[in-house]
Design an enzyme around this catalytic site. Structure first.
Site, PDB file in Angstrom:
ATOM      1  N   CYS A  41       0.823  -1.229  -0.121  1.00  6.46           N
ATOM      2  CA  CYS A  41      -0.110   0.076  -0.013  1.00  6.46           C
ATOM      3  C   CYS A  41       0.900   1.259  -0.134  1.00  6.46           C
ATOM      4  O   CYS A  41       2.025   1.155   0.490  1.00  6.46           O
ATOM      5  CB  CYS A  41      -0.727   0.101   1.083  1.00  6.46           C
ATOM      6  SG  CYS A  41      -1.838   1.385   1.300  1.00  6.46           S
ATOM      7  N   ASP A  43       0.441   3.871   1.497  1.00  2.00           N
ATOM      8  CA  ASP A  43       0.123   4.564   2.918  1.00  2.00           C
ATOM      9  C   ASP A  43       1.793   4.839   3.599  1.00  2.00           C
ATOM     10  O   ASP A  43       2.544   4.260   3.427  1.00  2.00           O
ATOM     11  CB  ASP A  43      -0.286   3.757   3.927  1.00  2.00           C
ATOM     12  CG  ASP A  43      -0.782   4.216   5.321  1.00  2.00           C
ATOM     13  OD1 ASP A  43       0.147   4.814   6.037  1.00  2.00           O
ATOM     14  OD2 ASP A  43      -1.848   4.208   5.444  1.00  2.00           O
ATOM     15  N   ARG A  45       2.740   5.311   6.454  1.00  2.00           N
ATOM     16  CA  ARG A  45       3.374   4.236   7.549  1.00  2.00           C
ATOM     17  C   ARG A  45       4.139   2.831   7.247  1.00  2.00           C
ATOM     18  O   ARG A  45       4.458   2.511   8.403  1.00  2.00           O
ATOM     19  CB  ARG A  45       2.165   4.271   8.555  1.00  2.00           C
ATOM     20  CG  ARG A  45       1.509   5.462   9.146  1.00  2.00           C
ATOM     21  CD  ARG A  45       0.114   5.205   9.728  1.00  2.00           C
ATOM     22  NE  ARG A  45      -0.660   4.939   8.828  1.00  2.00           N
ATOM     23  CZ  ARG A  45      -1.986   4.199   9.093  1.00  2.00           C
ATOM     24  NH1 ARG A  45      -2.376   4.403  10.179  1.00  2.00           N
ATOM     25  NH2 ARG A  45      -2.771   4.064   8.105  1.00  2.00           N
ATOM     26  N   HIS A  97      -2.338  -3.772   4.999  1.00  2.00           N
ATOM     27  CA  HIS A  97      -2.025  -3.267   6.444  1.00  2.00           C
ATOM     28  C   HIS A  97      -3.310  -3.065   7.126  1.00  2.00           C
ATOM     29  O   HIS A  97      -4.215  -2.496   6.571  1.00  2.00           O
ATOM     30  CB  HIS A  97      -1.148  -2.247   6.660  1.00  2.00           C
ATOM     31  CG  HIS A  97      -1.631  -0.820   5.934  1.00  2.00           C
ATOM     32  ND1 HIS A  97      -2.147   0.203   6.770  1.00  2.00           N
ATOM     33  CD2 HIS A  97      -1.641  -0.441   4.737  1.00  2.00           C
ATOM     34  CE1 HIS A  97      -2.525   1.201   5.935  1.00  2.00           C
ATOM     35  NE2 HIS A  97      -2.161   0.799   4.778  1.00  2.00           N
ATOM     36  N   CYS A 100      -6.177   0.540   7.112  1.00  2.00           N
ATOM     37  CA  CYS A 100      -6.020   0.952   5.750  1.00  2.00           C
ATOM     38  C   CYS A 100      -6.838   2.037   5.438  1.00  2.00           C
ATOM     39  O   CYS A 100      -8.217   1.720   5.367  1.00  2.00           O
ATOM     40  CB  CYS A 100      -5.904  -0.395   4.810  1.00  2.00           C
ATOM     41  SG  CYS A 100      -5.593   0.351   3.120  1.00  2.00           S
TER      42      CYS A 100
END
Length: 208
Positions: A41, A43, A45, A97, A100
């Site tokens: 992803c 993202d 993080r 994750h 999400c």
């Protein structure tokens, strides 16, 4: 983090690498030979190399919103074909994750513009597994389970492709489904039964 800080960090990173190995960048420039393709992803993080403790050159990485593998997305399909046919990776990992934002956004009844057709693919995952998901009373646990099921379905999408089927036939390429728990830092292997899925879908998706 401002842009000036980025370039300062880059200079320090170069110094740190050369302090350990004078030939670090000379070796890095000779090419790559990764054994893993990681599809994750976007993202901020979830940084692929850091969470696996991988070094530059060890993992070929593709990231998009909610770690999707969509057959008409030329970006991910190009990455898969290059990794399998040219880099000869041994493993492909789809890593979702928990928490999400893409998965949560897909389940909202809001017009998200250009994201609508992309997130529709996650809604299709929900539709396929709606009986299981609708049984959850806790919304967060339901979303966590949808994250896992989405990973599974993207693994299935990979197995449908000619590149993966040929990679498995010719040299034992494997597909894996993982989830990164942002609350604990742990990587969770969903233990996708690759051979079973391959056998189940080959009747329809056999491309060799």
């Amino acid at each position: 983090m401002n842009l000036d800080k980025v370039f300062q960090n880059n200079k320090q990173w170069i110094k740190d690498k050369l302090a350990v190995d004078n030939d670090y960048f000379e070796e890095l420039g000779k090419g790559q030979n990764p054994e893993l393709l990681y599809i994750g992803c976007s993202d901020s993080r979830v940084t692929a190399e850091e969470l696996m403790g991988a070094k530059p050159g060890e993992v070929f990485v593709h990231r998009n919103i909610a770690n999707m593998v969509i057959s008409i997305d030329l970006n991910v399909m190009s990455v898969v074909n290059y990794a399998v046919d040219h880099l000869k990776v041994k493993h492909i990992i789809v890593c979702g994750h928990y928490a999400c934002g893409g998965v949560k956004a897909a389940m909202q009844s809001a017009d998200l513009g250009i994201l609508n057709p992309w997130l529709r693919n996650i809604r299709d995952v929900y539709r396929i597994h709606k009986n299981e998901l609708n049984a959850f009373e806790d919304e967060e646990k339901k979303y966590d389970r949808l994250v896992e099921l989405n990973v599974k379905e993207q693994c299935v999408n990979l197995i449908k492709t000619a590149a993966v089927q040929k990679g498995y036939r010719d040299r034992g390429l494997q597909v894996h489904g993982w989830v990164f728990d942002v609350h604990t830092g742990k990587l969770i292997d969903l233990k996708i039964n690759f051979e079973k899925y391959l056998k189940d879908i080959m009747e329809i998706y056999h491309l060799d």
